[in-house]
Design an enzyme around this catalytic site. Structure first.
Site, PDB file in Angstrom:
ATOM      1  N   LYS A  37       7.748  -4.847  22.782  1.00 28.33           N
ATOM      2  CA  LYS A  37       8.153  -5.316  22.729  1.00 28.33           C
ATOM      3  C   LYS A  37       9.765  -4.412  21.211  1.00 28.33           C
ATOM      4  CE  LYS A  37       4.800  -2.437  19.956  1.00 28.33           C
ATOM      5  NZ  LYS A  37       3.253  -2.171  18.611  1.00 28.33           N
ATOM      6  N   ARG A 132      -4.518  -4.379   9.672  1.00 27.25           N
ATOM      7  CA  ARG A 132      -2.922  -5.339   9.245  1.00 27.25           C
ATOM      8  C   ARG A 132      -3.342  -6.699   9.312  1.00 27.25           C
ATOM      9  NH1 ARG A 132       0.676  -1.766  12.894  1.00 27.25           N
ATOM     10  NH2 ARG A 132      -0.424  -2.677  14.238  1.00 27.25           N
ATOM     11  N   TYR A 254      30.587  14.640   3.604  1.00 27.23           N
ATOM     12  CA  TYR A 254      30.082  14.377   2.616  1.00 27.23           C
ATOM     13  C   TYR A 254      29.044  15.132   1.595  1.00 27.23           C
ATOM     14  CZ  TYR A 254      31.457   9.661   3.247  1.00 27.23           C
ATOM     15  OH  TYR A 254      32.462   8.180   4.068  1.00 27.23           O
ATOM     16  N   MET A 302      28.162   8.135   8.590  1.00 31.92           N
ATOM     17  CA  MET A 302      28.269   6.630   9.161  1.00 31.92           C
ATOM     18  C   MET A 302      28.444   6.124  10.821  1.00 31.92           C
ATOM     19  SD  MET A 302      29.238   2.831   7.912  1.00 31.92           S
ATOM     20  CE  MET A 302      28.657   2.068   6.480  1.00 31.92           C
TER      21      MET A 302
HETATM   22  C1  LIG Z   1       2.887  -1.400  20.054  1.00 35.34           C
HETATM   23  C2  LIG Z   1       1.467  -1.300  20.003  1.00 35.34           C
HETATM   24  C3  LIG Z   1       0.655  -1.079  21.338  1.00 35.34           C
HETATM   25  C4  LIG Z   1       1.666   0.036  21.598  1.00 35.34           C
HETATM   26  O1  LIG Z   1       1.842   1.250  21.279  1.00 35.34           O
HETATM   27  P1  LIG Z   1       1.926   2.634  21.955  1.00 35.34           P
HETATM   28  O2  LIG Z   1       1.359   3.791  20.696  1.00 35.34           O
HETATM   29  O3  LIG Z   1       3.053   2.394  21.816  1.00 35.34           O
HETATM   30  O4  LIG Z   1       1.735   2.737  22.965  1.00 35.34           O
HETATM   31  C5  LIG Z   1      -0.418  -1.794  21.849  1.00 35.34           C
HETATM   32  N1  LIG Z   1      -1.417  -1.954  20.988  1.00 35.34           N
HETATM   33  C6  LIG Z   1      -1.107  -3.093  20.146  1.00 35.34           C
HETATM   34  C7  LIG Z   1      -1.708  -3.766  18.909  1.00 35.34           C
HETATM   35  C8  LIG Z   1       0.674  -2.584  19.454  1.00 35.34           C
HETATM   36  O5  LIG Z   1       0.774  -2.824  18.310  1.00 35.34           O
END
Ligand SMILES: *Cc1c(COP(=O)(O)O)cnc(C)c1O
Length: 358
Positions: A37, A132, A254, A302
């Site tokens: 992802k 969640r 800055y 930036m």
């Molecule tokens: C992102 C995610 C993972 C992977 O988690 P890591 O800590 O990056 O290994 C696995 N399961 C779900 C449901 C996730 O959202």
């Protein structure tokens, strides 16, 4: 073809594949997926996922349907599952492109148990503490009372997600394992999926039929506080644009947050918070040059970051500073920036020249 100048992100696909193999060796009870992802945590999903596929990975997780669709042609026959779950109206895309929805709410189960969708394989997400996504205890009780919808689903896996896996002695881990085991009695014979990266290091209670690591594939330490068992996978470098001499008492950047305590040489490098280089590193980060730490001074701005190179006479315009890489792991940068390695990686900006080494 862009020239190699400015700021460069080198990604070592062989190291990512090696990390996957070492995690697979840790999980004898079932295969290990690749969580790709967020563009494979910023490292380029269309490069990373095929490299994992070539290493033998056949299960992939993304967050959004669009991420799955982009990878489908690159991963023939592999499972690609969408963790965020299917939004209403997206069902045809799941069917047409053989994408696996992760069902984590009663309305999704009601929809996907209809005859037009029920034969399509799905994953069921059971919440055991994150709150969640996923079915909670009330949902499970209701489905237990009337299992007709469940009985129609074609379930590939039931899964849950650990809330504190990187803290091995957090009692939450065992509590979740027990809650998941109890909920799974509703799904006899359905394979299950538990561990993320750190979960793979929690021992046999957290082994399952499919592990789902992301972070560890990319070299983030799944065992914080202990030696990192994973290989580093990236090198992030930025070039020095200018080196200037300033007098004692002059300020840099800055809001003049840093003042020279001695006559100083300041190197300005072409990386900034627009590149995802955290502004929270202002006055506290460092880069590496010749295996030595070069202190970051003043605010990260930036497009530019300034370093005190008074003690580095060989740093001149064009010199390369290592921001992440040999001698400066992702986790160290994250600690200095008061965040985690996940955020450091996923915010790496679009402006870096990215190269992938097979
Ligand atoms: C992102 C995610 C993972 C992977 O988690 P890591 O800590 O990056 O290994 C696995 N399961 C779900 C449901 C996730 O959202």
């Amino acid at each position: 073809m862009t020239a190699t100048e400015g700021a460069v992100l080198e990604i070592d696909l062989a190291a990512i594949a090696a990390n996957w193999r070492s995690l697979a060796a840790r999980h004898p009870t079932g295969p290990v997926a690749g969580v790709v992802k967020a563009d494979a945590y910023g490292l380029g999903a269309t490069r990373v996922a095929p490299a994992l596929f070539a290493a033998g990975c056949r299960h992939f997780f993304v967050a959004h349907l669009n991420e799955a669709l982009a990878l489908r042609p690159l991963l023939p026959g592999a499972m690609i599952a969408v963790l965020n779950g299917p939004l209403p109206g997206t069902e045809p895309a799941y069917l047409t492109h053989d994408i696996t929805p992760v069902l984590g709410a009663r309305d999704a189960i009601a929809r996907w148990s209809q005859p037009d969708l029920a034969p399509h394989p799905a994953i069921l997400h059971i919440d055991t503490g994150m709150n969640r996504l996923g079915l909670d205890a009330h949902d499970i009780a209701a489905l237990r009372a009337d299992p007709t919808q469940l009985a129609r689903l074609t379930l590939r896996y039931v899964m849950t997600h650990l809330v504190s896996s990187e803290i091995p002695d957090d009692p939450e881990n065992l509590r979740q394992a027990a809650a998941f085991a109890a909920a799974r009695t509703l799904f006899p014979g359905v394979p299950h999926s538990t561990a993320n990266s750190s979960g793979l290091f929690l021992g046999p209670r957290f082994a399952s039929d499919l592990a789902r690591p992301g972070a560890a594939l990319y070299g983030i330490n799944p065992t914080p506080g202990l030696r990192n068992p994973m290989q580093p996978t990236i090198r992030l470098r930025a070039q020095v644009l200018q080196v200037r001499h300033i007098a004692q008492g002059e300020s840099v950047g800055y809001n003049a947050t840093w003042r020279a305590a001695r006559p100083s040489r300041i190197a300005t490098a072409c990386v900034g918070y627009a590149d995802g280089w955290p502004r929270s590193l202002s006055g506290r980060g460092h880069a590496i040059f010749d295996a030595r730490a070069v202190p970051l001074v003043g605010r990260v701005s930036m497009d530019l970051t300034t370093y005190d190179v008074t003690d580095f006479p060989s740093i001149a315009p064009g010199a390369w500073l290592d921001l992440i890489g040999p001698g400066i792991p992702i986790d160290a940068v994250a600690d200095a920036a008061e965040t985690n390695g996940y955020e450091i990686l996923t915010r790496l900006g679009a402006r870096y020249a990215r190269t992938w080494r097979a």
